[in-house]
Write an enzyme that holds these catalytic residues in place. Sequence first.
Site, PDB file in Angstrom:
ATOM      1  N   GLN A   1      53.637  36.915  39.707  1.00  0.00           N
ATOM      2  CA  GLN A   1      53.571  38.198  39.864  1.00  0.00           C
ATOM      3  C   GLN A   1      54.811  38.816  40.012  1.00  0.00           C
ATOM      4  O   GLN A   1      55.636  38.399  40.859  1.00  0.00           O
ATOM      5  CB  GLN A   1      52.732  38.574  41.114  1.00  0.00           C
ATOM      6  CG  GLN A   1      52.433  40.143  41.357  1.00  0.00           C
ATOM      7  CD  GLN A   1      53.407  40.614  42.235  1.00  0.00           C
ATOM      8  OE1 GLN A   1      53.967  39.852  43.135  1.00  0.00           O
ATOM      9  NE2 GLN A   1      53.845  41.834  41.981  1.00  0.00           N
TER      10      GLN A   1
ATOM     11  N   THR B   1      52.454  44.008  38.765  1.00  0.00           N
ATOM     12  CA  THR B   1      51.818  45.147  39.905  1.00  0.00           C
ATOM     13  C   THR B   1      52.625  46.416  39.673  1.00  0.00           C
ATOM     14  O   THR B   1      53.734  46.365  39.826  1.00  0.00           O
ATOM     15  CB  THR B   1      51.708  44.595  41.129  1.00  0.00           C
ATOM     16  OG1 THR B   1      51.181  43.112  41.097  1.00  0.00           O
ATOM     17  CG2 THR B   1      51.170  45.255  41.937  1.00  0.00           C
TER      18      THR B   1
ATOM     19  N   LYS C   1      48.034  44.839  37.203  1.00  0.00           N
ATOM     20  CA  LYS C   1      47.221  45.024  38.512  1.00  0.00           C
ATOM     21  C   LYS C   1      47.597  46.306  39.136  1.00  0.00           C
ATOM     22  O   LYS C   1      48.581  46.610  39.194  1.00  0.00           O
ATOM     23  CB  LYS C   1      47.767  43.922  39.452  1.00  0.00           C
ATOM     24  CG  LYS C   1      47.458  43.814  40.924  1.00  0.00           C
ATOM     25  CD  LYS C   1      47.499  42.536  41.482  1.00  0.00           C
ATOM     26  CE  LYS C   1      47.026  42.571  43.028  1.00  0.00           C
ATOM     27  NZ  LYS C   1      48.128  43.145  43.941  1.00  0.00           N
TER      28      LYS C   1
ATOM     29  N   GLY D   1      40.459  43.890  46.538  1.00  0.00           N
ATOM     30  CA  GLY D   1      40.318  45.035  47.654  1.00  0.00           C
ATOM     31  C   GLY D   1      39.001  44.854  48.268  1.00  0.00           C
ATOM     32  O   GLY D   1      38.003  45.206  47.924  1.00  0.00           O
ATOM     33  N   GLY D   2      39.222  44.615  49.519  1.00  0.00           N
ATOM     34  CA  GLY D   2      37.960  44.482  50.461  1.00  0.00           C
ATOM     35  C   GLY D   2      37.143  43.366  50.454  1.00  0.00           C
ATOM     36  O   GLY D   2      36.052  43.276  51.005  1.00  0.00           O
ATOM     37  N   ILE D   3      37.656  42.153  49.659  1.00  0.00           N
ATOM     38  CA  ILE D   3      36.572  41.030  49.308  1.00  0.00           C
ATOM     39  C   ILE D   3      36.479  40.282  50.960  1.00  0.00           C
ATOM     40  O   ILE D   3      37.629  39.738  51.228  1.00  0.00           O
ATOM     41  CB  ILE D   3      37.040  40.121  48.384  1.00  0.00           C
ATOM     42  CG1 ILE D   3      36.846  40.867  46.975  1.00  0.00           C
ATOM     43  CG2 ILE D   3      35.952  38.939  48.313  1.00  0.00           C
ATOM     44  CD1 ILE D   3      35.445  41.279  46.386  1.00  0.00           C
TER      45      ILE D   3
ATOM     46  N   GLY E   1      42.935  38.902  49.038  1.00  0.00           N
ATOM     47  CA  GLY E   1      44.279  39.103  49.674  1.00  0.00           C
ATOM     48  C   GLY E   1      44.409  38.553  51.190  1.00  0.00           C
ATOM     49  O   GLY E   1      44.938  37.516  51.488  1.00  0.00           O
ATOM     50  N   ARG E   2      43.959  39.562  52.053  1.00  0.00           N
ATOM     51  CA  ARG E   2      44.012  39.221  53.326  1.00  0.00           C
ATOM     52  C   ARG E   2      43.348  38.026  53.955  1.00  0.00           C
ATOM     53  O   ARG E   2      43.662  37.277  54.765  1.00  0.00           O
ATOM     54  CB  ARG E   2      43.654  40.249  54.144  1.00  0.00           C
ATOM     55  CG  ARG E   2      44.561  41.725  54.132  1.00  0.00           C
ATOM     56  CD  ARG E   2      44.167  42.917  55.016  1.00  0.00           C
ATOM     57  NE  ARG E   2      45.050  43.796  54.641  1.00  0.00           N
ATOM     58  CZ  ARG E   2      45.032  44.795  53.937  1.00  0.00           C
ATOM     59  NH1 ARG E   2      44.135  44.511  52.959  1.00  0.00           N
ATOM     60  NH2 ARG E   2      45.697  45.925  53.808  1.00  0.00           N
TER      61      ARG E   2
HETATM   62  C1  FMN Z   1      50.578  41.743  53.504  1.00  0.00           C
HETATM   63  C2  FMN Z   1      50.304  41.944  52.180  1.00  0.00           C
HETATM   64  C3  FMN Z   1      51.287  41.759  51.251  1.00  0.00           C
HETATM   65  C4  FMN Z   1      50.905  41.998  49.685  1.00  0.00           C
HETATM   66  N1  FMN Z   1      51.910  41.563  48.626  1.00  0.00           N
HETATM   67  C5  FMN Z   1      51.869  41.862  47.532  1.00  0.00           C
HETATM   68  C6  FMN Z   1      52.569  41.681  46.421  1.00  0.00           C
HETATM   69  O1  FMN Z   1      53.822  40.940  46.652  1.00  0.00           O
HETATM   70  N2  FMN Z   1      52.384  41.488  45.090  1.00  0.00           N
HETATM   71  C7  FMN Z   1      51.207  42.041  44.943  1.00  0.00           C
HETATM   72  O2  FMN Z   1      50.823  42.310  43.654  1.00  0.00           O
HETATM   73  N3  FMN Z   1      50.163  42.623  45.673  1.00  0.00           N
HETATM   74  C8  FMN Z   1      50.346  42.488  47.164  1.00  0.00           C
HETATM   75  N4  FMN Z   1      49.523  42.614  47.922  1.00  0.00           N
HETATM   76  C9  FMN Z   1      48.320  43.112  47.539  1.00  0.00           C
HETATM   77  C10 FMN Z   1      47.297  42.072  47.201  1.00  0.00           C
HETATM   78  O3  FMN Z   1      47.442  41.306  46.181  1.00  0.00           O
HETATM   79  C11 FMN Z   1      45.897  42.370  47.080  1.00  0.00           C
HETATM   80  O4  FMN Z   1      45.839  43.604  46.055  1.00  0.00           O
HETATM   81  C12 FMN Z   1      44.977  43.208  48.174  1.00  0.00           C
HETATM   82  O5  FMN Z   1      45.391  42.358  49.350  1.00  0.00           O
HETATM   83  C13 FMN Z   1      43.630  42.989  47.914  1.00  0.00           C
HETATM   84  O6  FMN Z   1      42.937  43.599  48.873  1.00  0.00           O
HETATM   85  P1  FMN Z   1      42.566  42.601  50.315  1.00  0.00           P
HETATM   86  O7  FMN Z   1      43.396  42.131  51.301  1.00  0.00           O
HETATM   87  O8  FMN Z   1      41.554  43.577  51.128  1.00  0.00           O
HETATM   88  O9  FMN Z   1      41.642  41.332  49.743  1.00  0.00           O
HETATM   89  C14 FMN Z   1      49.754  42.536  49.412  1.00  0.00           C
HETATM   90  C15 FMN Z   1      48.781  42.504  50.340  1.00  0.00           C
HETATM   91  C16 FMN Z   1      48.867  42.308  51.616  1.00  0.00           C
HETATM   92  C17 FMN Z   1      47.968  42.796  52.672  1.00  0.00           C
END
Ligand code: FMN
Length: 429
Positions: free
Chosen positions: A140, A168, A267, A323-325, A345-346
């Site tokens: 990414q 992204t 993304k 997002g939110g899974i 993500g989280r």
């Molecule tokens: C701490 C953190 C760092 C993230 N860093 C990136 C990143 O470097 N690149 C990116 O495309 N998305 C990044 N994201 C977004 C995640 O890829 C994803 O879109 C998001 O976490 C999804 O939501 P969820 O945490 O509820 O699953 C980050 C999210 C978090 C929480």
Amino acid sequence: MLFDQLVHGDRQAMGNDWFESVEARRRAKRRLPRPVYMALVAGSERGLTLRDNLAAFGELGFAPFVAGLLGERDLSTTVLGQELALPVMISPTGVQAVHPEGEVAVARAAAARGTAMALSSFASKPIEEVVAANPRTFFQTYWTAPRDQLLQRLERARAAGAVGLILTLDWSFSHGRDWGSPHIPDQVDLRTMARFAPEALAHPRWFLRWARTGHVPDLTVPNLAPPDGGPAPTFFGAYGEWMQSPAATWDDITWLREQWGGPFLLKGVMRVDDARRAVDAGVSAISVSNHGGNNLDGTPAAIRALPAIAEAVGDQVEVLLDGGIRRGSDVVKALALGARAVMIGRASLWGLAANGQAGVENVLDILRSGIDSALLGLRKASVRDLTPDDLVILPGFARRLGAPVEEPGARPATTDPRHRPAETATPTA
Ligand SMILES: Cc1cc2nc3c(=O)[nH]c(=O)nc-3n(C[C@H](O)[C@H](O)[C@H](O)COP(=O)(O)O)c2cc1C
């Protein structure tokens, strides 16, 4: 008690670290120093989007059957040509210091559970090590100038074996959080170590994990190192460079897609008009996403925007959602509304913080079992058979961003019921 023994007995015998809910967040909170933990839970501003990402899944219900349920369910799918054992991939997250094995542990866990890994350009581990741990790795990047430097980074990812590129674009440099941003040092030196010592000592497992490696988190981004072998920039050095880069245009996106020449996912798409332009730019896939509530606060939940986008472009590109899974049932809801797969993500970060590779495997197992149980109740043989009719969707749930509700000359809905909009409403964001 009996249930616990039946279901988790073997895992507990392996150690008491197994957890039964993706809410391993609580464990992560206990294990991580506060600034590291806060960086994971962070959402921008008031946290409206962060909360809506979670709440929206709670608004969707199921319509389960009681008889004729199927003995076998198929959870497998493909994303960008990669076969996945379940419709869940790891979303790219640029995070430092969660665990010494970092993204390599996450990649191993994803490989062990038959799924793909997406590596952030802001990650703490080099792409070569991550691809070695999981050959199904996507790289990414953000849109950063200058172009030749960006291409050098992509060439490195390609040479390492990355199977696709994720661009992204949903980031607007909003840095205010009502609950306070964590202090993250630019680099770790003696002074920083002294400052963080009380936090580290208050979280002995985290501290010991790092102590055993003989290293401290160095807070650099190895995938952005110059090709001449010079040192990798610090996280904030790279972030500053990105902030000063002009934003991408649609021509830039087309150009980057052509330069990459392979599977390409955009993304951060939330609007129907952007989704259509992404198709015109030739992308292979999009992820309906609001960066996990970290971007423009007040953007609706990604799952609310999904139905209209899937209806508009789902027959032309692969549509993912993130997002939110937090549960397998969330995955099933997203698939029923038109997603081909989801990214987490989280959830993966909490698993990593809680128990390294095994913790991420644990999270993927929880999601797998939740997906399977929902498929059973919904009498589905495969994740590909889910449709909006499997859900209870109350009026006003969905948001149709970037397209009027009664769109003059709108394309007819596809005949595939997976891509029918669940509900439409005027934009609220
Ligand atoms: C701490 C953190 C760092 C993230 N860093 C990136 C990143 O470097 N690149 C990116 O495309 N998305 C990044 N994201 C977004 C995640 O890829 C994803 O879109 C998001 O976490 C999804 O939501 P969820 O945490 O509820 O699953 C980050 C999210 C978090 C929480």
